[in-house]
Design a protein around this motif. Structure first.
Motif, PDB file in Angstrom:
ATOM      1  N   SER A  39       0.825  -1.208   0.000  1.00 54.19           N
ATOM      2  CA  SER A  39       0.000   0.000   0.000  1.00 54.19           C
ATOM      3  C   SER A  39       0.863   1.263   0.000  1.00 54.19           C
ATOM      4  CB  SER A  39      -0.897  -0.014   1.235  1.00 54.19           C
ATOM      5  OG  SER A  39      -1.569   1.207   1.370  1.00 54.19           O
ATOM      6  N   GLN A  40       0.403   2.274  -0.752  1.00 54.13           N
ATOM      7  CA  GLN A  40       1.102   3.565  -0.808  1.00 54.13           C
ATOM      8  C   GLN A  40       1.102   4.266   0.546  1.00 54.13           C
ATOM      9  OE1 GLN A  40       2.774   5.088  -3.260  1.00 54.13           O
ATOM     10  NE2 GLN A  40       2.511   3.437  -4.712  1.00 54.13           N
ATOM     11  N   LYS A  41       0.078   4.010   1.364  1.00 49.89           N
ATOM     12  CA  LYS A  41       0.004   4.682   2.667  1.00 49.89           C
ATOM     13  C   LYS A  41       1.050   4.150   3.649  1.00 49.89           C
ATOM     14  CE  LYS A  41      -3.436   1.704   4.803  1.00 49.89           C
ATOM     15  NZ  LYS A  41      -4.666   1.602   5.495  1.00 49.89           N
ATOM     16  N   ASP A  42       1.627   2.985   3.360  1.00 53.45           N
ATOM     17  CA  ASP A  42       2.645   2.400   4.224  1.00 53.45           C
ATOM     18  C   ASP A  42       4.061   2.752   3.786  1.00 53.45           C
ATOM     19  OD1 ASP A  42       0.650   1.155   5.714  1.00 53.45           O
ATOM     20  OD2 ASP A  42       0.700  -0.657   4.472  1.00 53.45           O
ATOM     21  N   SER A  43       4.189   3.600   2.763  1.00 56.46           N
ATOM     22  CA  SER A  43       5.516   3.932   2.255  1.00 56.46           C
ATOM     23  C   SER A  43       5.671   5.435   2.053  1.00 56.46           C
ATOM     24  CB  SER A  43       5.778   3.180   0.945  1.00 56.46           C
ATOM     25  OG  SER A  43       4.871   3.578  -0.034  1.00 56.46           O
ATOM     26  N   VAL A  44       6.925   5.836   1.864  1.00 58.48           N
ATOM     27  CA  VAL A  44       7.255   7.240   1.663  1.00 58.48           C
ATOM     28  C   VAL A  44       8.363   7.316   0.614  1.00 58.48           C
ATOM     29  CG1 VAL A  44       8.990   7.294   3.504  1.00 58.48           C
ATOM     30  CG2 VAL A  44       7.810   9.382   2.877  1.00 58.48           C
ATOM     31  N   LYS A  45       8.439   8.430  -0.100  1.00 64.66           N
ATOM     32  CA  LYS A  45       9.485   8.620  -1.100  1.00 64.66           C
ATOM     33  C   LYS A  45      10.752   9.132  -0.427  1.00 64.66           C
ATOM     34  CE  LYS A  45       6.388   9.278  -4.919  1.00 64.66           C
ATOM     35  NZ  LYS A  45       5.883  10.089  -5.986  1.00 64.66           N
ATOM     36  N   VAL A  46      11.889   8.569  -0.837  1.00 63.29           N
ATOM     37  CA  VAL A  46      13.189   8.933  -0.286  1.00 63.29           C
ATOM     38  C   VAL A  46      14.102   9.290  -1.445  1.00 63.29           C
ATOM     39  CG1 VAL A  46      15.213   8.029   0.924  1.00 63.29           C
ATOM     40  CG2 VAL A  46      12.951   7.460   1.736  1.00 63.29           C
ATOM     41  N   ASN A  47      14.864  10.384  -1.286  1.00 65.57           N
ATOM     42  CA  ASN A  47      15.774  10.845  -2.325  1.00 65.57           C
ATOM     43  C   ASN A  47      17.210  10.555  -1.896  1.00 65.57           C
ATOM     44  OD1 ASN A  47      17.220  12.191  -4.272  1.00 65.57           O
ATOM     45  ND2 ASN A  47      16.079  14.099  -4.100  1.00 65.57           N
ATOM     46  N   ILE A  48      17.882   9.685  -2.657  1.00 65.83           N
ATOM     47  CA  ILE A  48      19.295   9.368  -2.400  1.00 65.83           C
ATOM     48  C   ILE A  48      20.028   9.420  -3.729  1.00 65.83           C
ATOM     49  CG2 ILE A  48      20.933   7.575  -1.707  1.00 65.83           C
ATOM     50  CD1 ILE A  48      19.056   6.681   0.396  1.00 65.83           C
ATOM     51  N   ASN A  49      21.117  10.152  -3.755  1.00 65.56           N
ATOM     52  CA  ASN A  49      21.949  10.282  -4.960  1.00 65.56           C
ATOM     53  C   ASN A  49      21.124  10.748  -6.159  1.00 65.56           C
ATOM     54  OD1 ASN A  49      24.095   9.305  -3.415  1.00 65.56           O
ATOM     55  ND2 ASN A  49      23.742   7.204  -4.072  1.00 65.56           N
ATOM     56  N   ALA A  50      20.238  11.711  -5.923  1.00 61.89           N
ATOM     57  CA  ALA A  50      19.388  12.327  -6.951  1.00 61.89           C
ATOM     58  C   ALA A  50      18.403  11.346  -7.586  1.00 61.89           C
ATOM     59  CB  ALA A  50      20.246  13.002  -8.016  1.00 61.89           C
ATOM     60  N   LYS A  51      18.135  10.244  -6.921  1.00 61.25           N
ATOM     61  CA  LYS A  51      17.125   9.294  -7.380  1.00 61.25           C
ATOM     62  C   LYS A  51      16.082   9.136  -6.284  1.00 61.25           C
ATOM     63  CE  LYS A  51      19.993   6.678 -10.532  1.00 61.25           C
ATOM     64  NZ  LYS A  51      20.486   5.363 -10.916  1.00 61.25           N
ATOM     65  N   VAL A  52      14.831   8.919  -6.677  1.00 59.35           N
ATOM     66  CA  VAL A  52      13.732   8.794  -5.722  1.00 59.35           C
ATOM     67  C   VAL A  52      13.307   7.328  -5.645  1.00 59.35           C
ATOM     68  CG1 VAL A  52      11.379   9.518  -5.192  1.00 59.35           C
ATOM     69  CG2 VAL A  52      12.969  11.149  -6.213  1.00 59.35           C
ATOM     70  N   TYR A  53      13.179   6.843  -4.413  1.00 55.50           N
ATOM     71  CA  TYR A  53      12.778   5.465  -4.159  1.00 55.50           C
ATOM     72  C   TYR A  53      11.568   5.460  -3.230  1.00 55.50           C
ATOM     73  CZ  TYR A  53      17.520   4.578  -5.818  1.00 55.50           C
ATOM     74  OH  TYR A  53      18.675   4.554  -6.559  1.00 55.50           O
ATOM     75  N   GLN A  54      10.732   4.453  -3.348  1.00 52.08           N
ATOM     76  CA  GLN A  54       9.587   4.265  -2.475  1.00 52.08           C
ATOM     77  C   GLN A  54      10.026   3.301  -1.368  1.00 52.08           C
ATOM     78  OE1 GLN A  54       7.013   6.124  -3.520  1.00 52.08           O
ATOM     79  NE2 GLN A  54       5.656   5.631  -1.834  1.00 52.08           N
ATOM     80  N   VAL A  55       9.951   3.748  -0.107  1.00 50.84           N
ATOM     81  CA  VAL A  55      10.482   3.003   1.032  1.00 50.84           C
ATOM     82  C   VAL A  55       9.381   2.815   2.075  1.00 50.84           C
ATOM     83  CG1 VAL A  55      12.225   3.071   2.856  1.00 50.84           C
ATOM     84  CG2 VAL A  55      12.766   3.976   0.615  1.00 50.84           C
ATOM     85  N   LEU A  56       9.372   1.655   2.719  1.00 44.65           N
ATOM     86  CA  LEU A  56       8.404   1.406   3.786  1.00 44.65           C
ATOM     87  C   LEU A  56       8.658   2.350   4.958  1.00 44.65           C
ATOM     88  CD1 LEU A  56       8.262  -2.497   3.800  1.00 44.65           C
ATOM     89  CD2 LEU A  56       6.622  -0.897   2.814  1.00 44.65           C
ATOM     90  N   ILE A  57       7.595   2.883   5.536  1.00 40.79           N
ATOM     91  CA  ILE A  57       7.716   3.824   6.657  1.00 40.79           C
ATOM     92  C   ILE A  57       8.271   3.130   7.891  1.00 40.79           C
ATOM     93  CG2 ILE A  57       6.402   5.263   8.276  1.00 40.79           C
ATOM     94  CD1 ILE A  57       4.488   5.870   5.911  1.00 40.79           C
ATOM     95  N   LYS A  58       7.748   1.961   8.195  1.00 41.96           N
ATOM     96  CA  LYS A  58       8.184   1.226   9.389  1.00 41.96           C
ATOM     97  C   LYS A  58       9.541   0.582   9.109  1.00 41.96           C
ATOM     98  CE  LYS A  58       6.854  -2.297  12.657  1.00 41.96           C
ATOM     99  NZ  LYS A  58       5.975  -3.420  12.936  1.00 41.96           N
ATOM    100  N   PRO A  59      10.530   0.840   9.976  1.00 38.36           N
ATOM    101  CA  PRO A  59      11.844   0.249   9.726  1.00 38.36           C
ATOM    102  C   PRO A  59      11.830  -1.263   9.941  1.00 38.36           C
ATOM    103  CG  PRO A  59      11.853   1.414  11.819  1.00 38.36           C
ATOM    104  CD  PRO A  59      10.520   1.680  11.178  1.00 38.36           C
TER     105      PRO A  59
END
Length: 167
Positions: A39-59
């Motif tokens: 689900s999109q609500k369980d993830s957030v976008k993260v920017n590393i090295n000028a690229k965007v990734y979809q990452v789970l919110i909960k570690p």
């Protein structure tokens, strides 16, 4: 009056335990890349090295899962990498996770700042998570202040060689 005082003390106790838990687990986290089926609500976008990734919110892992850490100077010498030794239960969880999540990325996040990621290429049975770059001496001191054990190498020769960079 005594009942109000007892309620106030209970409230303070809950407040302090909640704050202690946040402080204890919020310093470092390892977040798994989101799969397309999640689900999109369980993830957030993260920017590393000028690229965007979809990452789970909960570690997948946090500071409570770490037994100790081993800092090392990166190959170019511009920053430190750190290898984190996980506790036994977390190491077992890492082995399982790395078996089912082959090909996905595992992001290292310090506080709210993404540092780096590794691509899971197979089962990880040694119980270490490594971030190959991005840390400085202040980060290392923060880990020591948080009570994480500094691991010293047993040999004088280098035991960790970083893999080639993945773009």
């Amino acid at each position: 009056m005594i009942k109000k005082f007892k309620l106030f003390l209970i409230f303070l106790l809950l407040l302090f335990t909640t704050a202690a838990k946040r402080k204890d687990s919020g310093l470092i986290g390892f977040h798994l890349e989101s799969a397309g089926s999640e689900s999109q609500k369980d993830s957030v976008k993260v920017n590393i090295n000028a690229k965007v990734y979809q990452v789970l919110i909960k570690p997948a892992f946090n500071q409570k899962d770490i037994e100790g850490f081993y800092p090392f100077l990166t190959e170019k010498g511009e920053s430190f990498g750190i290898s984190f030794k996980l506790k036994k239960k977390a190491a077992t969880k890492l082995q399982t996770l790395s078996t089912v999540a082959t090909g996905r990325r595992l992001f290292t996040v310090f506080g709210t700042n993404p540092m780096d990621f590794v691509v899971i290429d197979g089962p990880i049975s040694h119980g270490f998570l490594t971030c190959w770059k991005g840390f400085n001496e202040k980060h290392i001191e923060r880990f020591k202040d948080a009570g994480l054990k500094l691991i010293t190498p047993e040999k004088t020769s280098p035991t960790i060689n970083p893999p080639p960079a993945i773009d």
